[in-house]
Design a protein around this motif. Structure first.
Motif, PDB file in Angstrom:
ATOM      1  N   ARG A  46      -1.256 -34.201   5.945  1.00 39.33           N
ATOM      2  CA  ARG A  46      -1.249 -33.880   4.520  1.00 39.33           C
ATOM      3  C   ARG A  46      -2.218 -34.784   3.766  1.00 39.33           C
ATOM      4  O   ARG A  46      -2.546 -35.885   4.222  1.00 39.33           O
ATOM      5  CB  ARG A  46       0.161 -33.980   3.959  1.00 39.33           C
ATOM      6  N   PRO A  47      -2.692 -34.350   2.602  1.00 36.23           N
ATOM      7  CA  PRO A  47      -3.645 -35.154   1.826  1.00 36.23           C
ATOM      8  C   PRO A  47      -3.090 -36.519   1.447  1.00 36.23           C
ATOM      9  O   PRO A  47      -1.887 -36.695   1.266  1.00 36.23           O
ATOM     10  CB  PRO A  47      -3.886 -34.293   0.582  1.00 36.23           C
ATOM     11  N   GLY A  48      -3.984 -37.471   1.325  1.00 34.73           N
ATOM     12  CA  GLY A  48      -3.613 -38.840   1.004  1.00 34.73           C
ATOM     13  C   GLY A  48      -3.369 -39.635   2.272  1.00 34.73           C
ATOM     14  O   GLY A  48      -3.407 -39.116   3.383  1.00 34.73           O
ATOM     15  N   LYS A  94      -9.467 -43.887   5.074  1.00 34.87           N
ATOM     16  CA  LYS A  94      -8.635 -43.354   4.004  1.00 34.87           C
ATOM     17  C   LYS A  94      -9.045 -41.919   3.681  1.00 34.87           C
ATOM     18  O   LYS A  94     -10.209 -41.547   3.788  1.00 34.87           O
ATOM     19  CB  LYS A  94      -8.771 -44.212   2.746  1.00 34.87           C
ATOM     20  N   ASN A  95      -8.055 -41.150   3.262  1.00 30.47           N
ATOM     21  CA  ASN A  95      -8.288 -39.793   2.771  1.00 30.47           C
ATOM     22  C   ASN A  95      -8.374 -39.863   1.251  1.00 30.47           C
ATOM     23  O   ASN A  95      -7.506 -40.450   0.612  1.00 30.47           O
ATOM     24  CB  ASN A  95      -7.140 -38.877   3.223  1.00 30.47           C
ATOM     25  N   ASP A  96      -9.424 -39.287   0.662  1.00 34.40           N
ATOM     26  CA  ASP A  96      -9.644 -39.378  -0.785  1.00 34.40           C
ATOM     27  C   ASP A  96     -10.083 -38.014  -1.302  1.00 34.40           C
ATOM     28  O   ASP A  96     -11.163 -37.526  -0.965  1.00 34.40           O
ATOM     29  CB  ASP A  96     -10.714 -40.437  -1.070  1.00 34.40           C
ATOM     30  N   ALA A  97      -9.253 -37.404  -2.124  1.00 38.08           N
ATOM     31  CA  ALA A  97      -9.546 -36.071  -2.661  1.00 38.08           C
ATOM     32  C   ALA A  97     -10.826 -36.039  -3.485  1.00 38.08           C
ATOM     33  O   ALA A  97     -11.452 -34.984  -3.627  1.00 38.08           O
ATOM     34  CB  ALA A  97      -8.368 -35.594  -3.517  1.00 38.08           C
ATOM     35  N   ASN A  98     -11.242 -37.178  -4.009  1.00 36.79           N
ATOM     36  CA  ASN A  98     -12.437 -37.234  -4.861  1.00 36.79           C
ATOM     37  C   ASN A  98     -13.727 -37.413  -4.076  1.00 36.79           C
ATOM     38  O   ASN A  98     -14.798 -37.456  -4.670  1.00 36.79           O
ATOM     39  CB  ASN A  98     -12.293 -38.369  -5.886  1.00 36.79           C
ATOM     40  N   LYS A  99     -13.618 -37.523  -2.759  1.00 36.11           N
ATOM     41  CA  LYS A  99     -14.826 -37.726  -1.938  1.00 36.11           C
ATOM     42  C   LYS A  99     -14.943 -36.577  -0.945  1.00 36.11           C
ATOM     43  O   LYS A  99     -14.235 -36.534   0.057  1.00 36.11           O
ATOM     44  CB  LYS A  99     -14.772 -39.077  -1.223  1.00 36.11           C
ATOM     45  N   THR A 146     -12.409 -36.737   8.084  1.00 34.93           N
ATOM     46  CA  THR A 146     -11.916 -36.432   6.745  1.00 34.93           C
ATOM     47  C   THR A 146     -13.044 -35.876   5.891  1.00 34.93           C
ATOM     48  O   THR A 146     -14.219 -36.185   6.100  1.00 34.93           O
ATOM     49  CB  THR A 146     -11.298 -37.677   6.072  1.00 34.93           C
ATOM     50  N   ALA A 147     -12.656 -35.047   4.914  1.00 40.84           N
ATOM     51  CA  ALA A 147     -13.558 -34.519   3.883  1.00 40.84           C
ATOM     52  C   ALA A 147     -12.671 -34.036   2.744  1.00 40.84           C
ATOM     53  O   ALA A 147     -11.855 -33.139   2.947  1.00 40.84           O
ATOM     54  CB  ALA A 147     -14.419 -33.386   4.414  1.00 40.84           C
ATOM     55  N   GLY A 148     -12.798 -34.662   1.567  1.00 41.30           N
ATOM     56  CA  GLY A 148     -11.933 -34.294   0.452  1.00 41.30           C
ATOM     57  C   GLY A 148     -10.476 -34.529   0.813  1.00 41.30           C
ATOM     58  O   GLY A 148     -10.105 -35.585   1.306  1.00 41.30           O
ATOM     59  N   THR A 149      -9.645 -33.516   0.597  1.00 37.64           N
ATOM     60  CA  THR A 149      -8.214 -33.657   0.897  1.00 37.64           C
ATOM     61  C   THR A 149      -7.895 -33.425   2.371  1.00 37.64           C
ATOM     62  O   THR A 149      -6.763 -33.611   2.795  1.00 37.64           O
ATOM     63  CB  THR A 149      -7.388 -32.656   0.072  1.00 37.64           C
ATOM     64  N   PHE A 150      -8.891 -33.023   3.155  1.00 38.33           N
ATOM     65  CA  PHE A 150      -8.670 -32.644   4.549  1.00 38.33           C
ATOM     66  C   PHE A 150      -8.785 -33.857   5.458  1.00 38.33           C
ATOM     67  O   PHE A 150      -9.701 -34.673   5.323  1.00 38.33           O
ATOM     68  CB  PHE A 150      -9.709 -31.592   4.946  1.00 38.33           C
ATOM     69  N   MET A 151      -7.858 -33.975   6.426  1.00 37.81           N
ATOM     70  CA  MET A 151      -7.956 -35.040   7.423  1.00 37.81           C
ATOM     71  C   MET A 151      -7.350 -34.586   8.736  1.00 37.81           C
ATOM     72  O   MET A 151      -6.305 -33.929   8.753  1.00 37.81           O
ATOM     73  CB  MET A 151      -7.271 -36.313   6.946  1.00 37.81           C
TER      74      MET A 151
END
Length: 198
Positions: A46-48, A94-99, A146-151
């Motif tokens: 899941r994201p984060g 880290k997973n980062d929705a803004n990146k 990872t890319a955005g919310t995806f990991m």
């Protein structure tokens, strides 16, 4: 699969108690000739949160001079990206929705486990490493992306030269732990994880 002639199956077994789940991945060659392949298990989380890759145990330069493991990068891997955290005991992503820019790394993971930590919940994935076998992606049996919310937290089986009618297998064991307090340092994270690995 019509194009590859490979039958893909997963057998999922849940433990009677606790959170252990055993996943056996099967690749069966239904074609007419040998196929070189390796099982590749992608677990989308899941994201984060952050993926955790254990480093090899520290050995002093005075005691051992040979390399510890392979670490593999992709053309789009940017090690200056702030999502990477380099510690003495763990490499974390880290997973980062803004990146949205993708990041990926692969390692020869002799420790045989990887983790994902989010809001005090730790997911542990265990998998085989066999030093006598050949692994894809220049020797990786573990990768994170990872890319955005995806990991993804990935494990890879070794290469098989799979004859018609034969089956390649790859086994993972998953665990969930609640109320994990990682602290702010590599040492505190290690203190939180090590008892759970036993």
């Amino acid at each position: 699969e019509q194009q590859t002639g490979i039958l893909k199956e997963m057998l999922v077994k849940m433990a009677d108690t606790g959170t252990e789940v055993e996943i056996t991945h099967y690749l069966t060659n239904k074609g007419a000739w040998n196929v070189e392949l390796a099982p590749w298990s992608l677990t989308i989380v899941r994201p984060g949160g952050e993926a955790i890759i254990p480093n090899e145990p520290f050995i002093s330069h005075d005691d051992y001079l040979l390399s510890a493991r392979r670490t593999v990068l992709w053309h789009f891997t940017d090690l200056s990206d702030p999502r990477w955290i380099y510690g003495s005991k763990f490499l974390r992503l880290k997973n980062d929705a803004n990146k949205e820019a993708p990041q990926k790394i692969g390692v020869e993971n002799e420790q045989g486990w990887a983790g994902f930590l989010q809001d005090g919940t730790l997911f542990i994935k265990r998998f085989l490493y066999d030093p006598t076998k050949t692994y894809t992606d220049r020797g990786c049996n573990h990768e994170v992306y990872t890319a955005g919310t995806f990991m993804e937290v990935e494990s890879l089986g070794y290469l098989w030269n799979l004859e018609p009618g034969k089956t390649a297998t790859h086994i993972e064991r998953w665990y969930l732990f609640a109320n994990v307090k990682p602290g702010k340092t590599d040492d505190s994270l290690d203190s939180a994880i090590q008892p759970l690995l036993k």
